[in-house]
Enzyme design. Structure first.
Site, PDB file in Angstrom:
ATOM      1  CG  ASP A  80       0.726   6.145  -2.457  1.00 42.34           C
ATOM      2  OD1 ASP A  80      -0.011   6.982  -1.923  1.00 42.34           O
ATOM      3  OD2 ASP A  80       1.639   5.647  -2.187  1.00 42.34           O
ATOM      4  CD  GLU A 103       1.863  -0.883  -8.541  1.00 39.64           C
ATOM      5  OE1 GLU A 103       0.790  -0.733  -7.775  1.00 39.64           O
ATOM      6  OE2 GLU A 103       3.058  -1.172  -8.067  1.00 39.64           O
ATOM      7  CE1 TYR A 133       8.233   0.335  -3.523  1.00 43.19           C
ATOM      8  CE2 TYR A 133       6.620  -0.846  -4.867  1.00 43.19           C
ATOM      9  CZ  TYR A 133       7.337   0.156  -4.687  1.00 43.19           C
ATOM     10  OH  TYR A 133       7.392   1.260  -5.398  1.00 43.19           O
ATOM     11  CD  GLU A 190       6.333   1.920  -8.784  1.00 45.20           C
ATOM     12  OE1 GLU A 190       5.755   1.560  -7.692  1.00 45.20           O
ATOM     13  OE2 GLU A 190       5.291   2.356  -9.610  1.00 45.20           O
TER      14      GLU A 190
END
Length: 638
Positions: A203, A453, A508, A544
């Site tokens: 991303d 990830e 997240y 993150e």
């Protein structure tokens, strides 16, 4: 964490760092040219010279029809286009075909070898990066071919050029990503236009070109090729174990010394390997850098100096003890960010103004660290981090190794022969070798991250990652190793966590899950952290966490995308962190907004930055500053 004696470490590291050939496909086969070990970063001294080749280069796309006509790539370019180096080329030109180009491009310029360079010296070219593959030509001769977009490569051109003469330098750069490159990607042909399209699984935008400096330099025939420094502390005595490699070193003697910041020599030794001991040593500390200068000198059989090299080093120790991450024997708590090399117009091009300003902002907000997400950063950044006392988690280019991310069990399998496979693993090993060889001597680097990830919940992850973790430990037993875990591989599903020393989590809750519901997200986050803490009792870093936030969007109620929501989201995470005993750090995603691929999922890039892409603070910056400046480098202030 595995341990190894210093002598065994030094004897083990050097052969493992040698490059290996990578398999390539169709038109992408590697050139049949010798690929020497990458030397130390070139520097100017009484025995070496160095010329920077940055500036405007002629530039052109290589059309798809000429993809296989490699013999013509080095011919003189007839073009009106000039492209700055260092810079990514994508946003420089007002030209959609250049911005979206998939394939090879050419950079070209004339180079004058200085008249005063000795014909007895070796002449080398060095490109600090070429995203993601680079070929160097001297006149019409191919001299180097390197796969991997963020580490340097070079070529010995001594036999092809002469002092006082010009030559034509061409660097061809390819931006293609496949399942066998790092990062991976996939190329398709549009059914309507017939144009080649690049898909990738990370991303951030696939910027390409010569984003870092290019050099020509000279070294003596007998010269220092590499230095390995490992530091330790015994009471108040600092110890620097060293190993110096000398090319063509038969009959030479190596003298080394250590000089403090006042210019005083504090230790000296003779021999290509050994140790230097410094009484009452000043340690390199987070936020308080102290750097000694390690000076190596090579003497020939007549006791004449033939080469010297100076390398900054900070004396410090790193270890993991239970749930604590220790620097110099004291628990260290990471505060900071995941970052990107990303600025307007220049893309991933090195910009020293942005570099210095970014470090100013890191200091202003109370950050003591960052992760080089998701690739090695410029050597200039790493050297600056050493001098600034900024702690770095150094990461490879292994991002995108998760083809089913966010899709759950129904998603496609990642580790399979026609996707992330043995050739990818070979490229991954090479990425680890090159990163470790380049950055092993940086005091700021306290941990290696070998992937971001990956699909760690898949059965194929374990055979893929086990040899990578073993290689990392063989290369460097003095630093912990880690990887950034993604939520699909929770503490019950992850199949590779036991290979590593520190848990890094990208989470997240409240954004991609429980969107906008911070009460539910707080419960889910705490359950996750408790599970990891109990399953793997070791340090946890939230590598993150963050939300997309539109600068200037305000709301009475903290709704997603508003600046108020970003602040409340971070405050919720911090409450949970403060209730988790194993927490050893927090890295917000991201330091600044950054560009991504075009699509409806992102509007002009990722907006999770605490600062805008132009480095203007959002409201959450003040909240982070208040929290982080209340904490010193080794824990909460009393």
């Amino acid at each position: 964490m595995a341990t190894m004696s210093i002598s065994r470490l030094l004897s083990t590291v050097l052969p493992l760092l040698a490059p290996v050939a990578l398999a390539q496909d169709d038109q992408g086969s590697l050139l049949d040219v010798e690929q020497p070990l990458i030397n130390l970063r070139p520097q100017r001294s009484s025995y070496r010279d160095l010329i920077n080749l940055d500036g405007l280069w002629k530039f052109a796309l290589i059309p798809e029809a000429e993809r296989n006509a490699t013999e013509s790539w080095s011919e003189p370019l007839s073009t009106d286009l000039e492209c700055p180096v260092p810079a990514s080329y994508n946003d420089i030109f007002v030209n959609q075909s250049i911005h979206d180009h998939v394939g090879w491009v050419r950079y070209q310029r004339d180079v004058l070898v200085p008249r005063g360079w000795s014909p007895d010296d070796r002449f080398l070219l060095r490109a600090e990066s070429a995203t993601h593959r680079g070929r160097i030509y001297v006149n019409d001769r191919p001299v180097a071919d390197h796969q991997g977009g963020y580490t340097p490569f070079e070529a010995d051109i001594t036999d092809l050029v002469a002092a006082g003469e010009h030559f034509r330098l061409t660097i061809a750069v390819n931006n293609e990503l496949t399942y066998e490159t790092l990062p991976p990607g996939e190329i398709s042909v549009d059914e309507y236009t017939g144009e080649r399209k690049q898909t990738y699984f990370h991303d951030f935008y696939n910027y390409a070109g010569l984003a870092r400096s290019v050099w020509i330099y000279s070294v003596p025939q007998q010269h220092i090729e590499d230095i390995t420094l490992v530091t330790d502390v015994d009471g108040d005595t600092g110890i620097v174990h060293y190993d110096v490699e000398v090319a063509n070193g038969s009959g030479t003697r190596v003298n080394v010394s250590l000089v403090d910041e006042d210019g005083q020599m504090v230790a000296e030794c003779t021999g290509s390997s050994g140790e230097l001991r410094v009484e009452s040593a000043r340690l390199w500390q987070p936020g308080a850098a102290y750097l000694y200068q390690f000076q190596a000198t090579v003497m020939d059989a007549s006791d004449d100096v033939v080469d010297s090299y100076t390398l900054a080093t900070g004396i410090r120790t790193i270890s993991v003890n239970g749930t604590k991450f220790l620097i110099n024997g004291r628990p260290f708590y990471f505060t900071g960010f995941g970052k990107h090399e990303d600025t307007p117009i220049r893309g991933k091009g090195l910009d020293e103004s942005y570099m210095v300003h970014d470090f100013q902002l890191l200091n202003w907000i109370g950050a003591n660290s960052f992760r080089t997400s998701h690739y090695p950063y410029s050597e200039d950044v790493m050297n600056f981090a050493d001098r600034q006392g900024m702690v770095v988690i150094d990461e490879t280019t292994a991002v995108g190794l998760n083809l089913g991310i966010g899709q759950g069990p129904a998603g496609p399998e990642t580790f399979r022969p026609d996707a992330i496979n043995n050739v990818t693993q070979t490229a991954h090993k090479q990425a680890i070798r090159e990163l470790f060889r380049r950055d092993k001597n940086h005091a700021s680097v306290v941990m290696w991250s070998i992937a971001n990830e990956p699909a760690a919940q898949e059965d194929g992850a374990r055979p893929y990652f086990e040899p990578l973790a073993e290689l990392a430990r063989e290369l460097d037993s003095t630093r912990p190793i880690t990887y950034a875990n993604q939520g699909d591989a929770n503490f019950t599903a992850d199949k590779i966590a036991d290979f590593f020393d520190v848990t890094m989590l990208n989470r997240y809750y409240g954004w991609y899950e429980q969107t906008g519901d911070l009460a539910a997200a707080e419960i889910a986050l705490e359950e996750s952290l408790q599970g990891w803490e109990q399953t793997y009792p070791r340090p946890i870093i939230m590598s993150e966490y963050g939300v997309d936030t539109i600068a200037g969007l305000h709301a009475i109620d903290p709704v997603p995308f508003s600046e108020e929501f970003q602040t409340e989201y971070l405050e919720m995470y911090h409450r949970v962190f403060d209730r988790t005993k194993a927490m050893a750090g927090e890295h917000v995603w991201n330091f600044a907004d950054f560009q991504t691929s075009i699509g409806v999922r992102r509007v002009d890039g990722n907006k999770k930055g605490i600062f805008t892409r132009e480095r203007r603070p959002k409201s959450a910056a003040q909240a982070l500053k208040s929290r982080w400046t209340a904490r010193n480098a080794f824990g909460w202030s009393e």
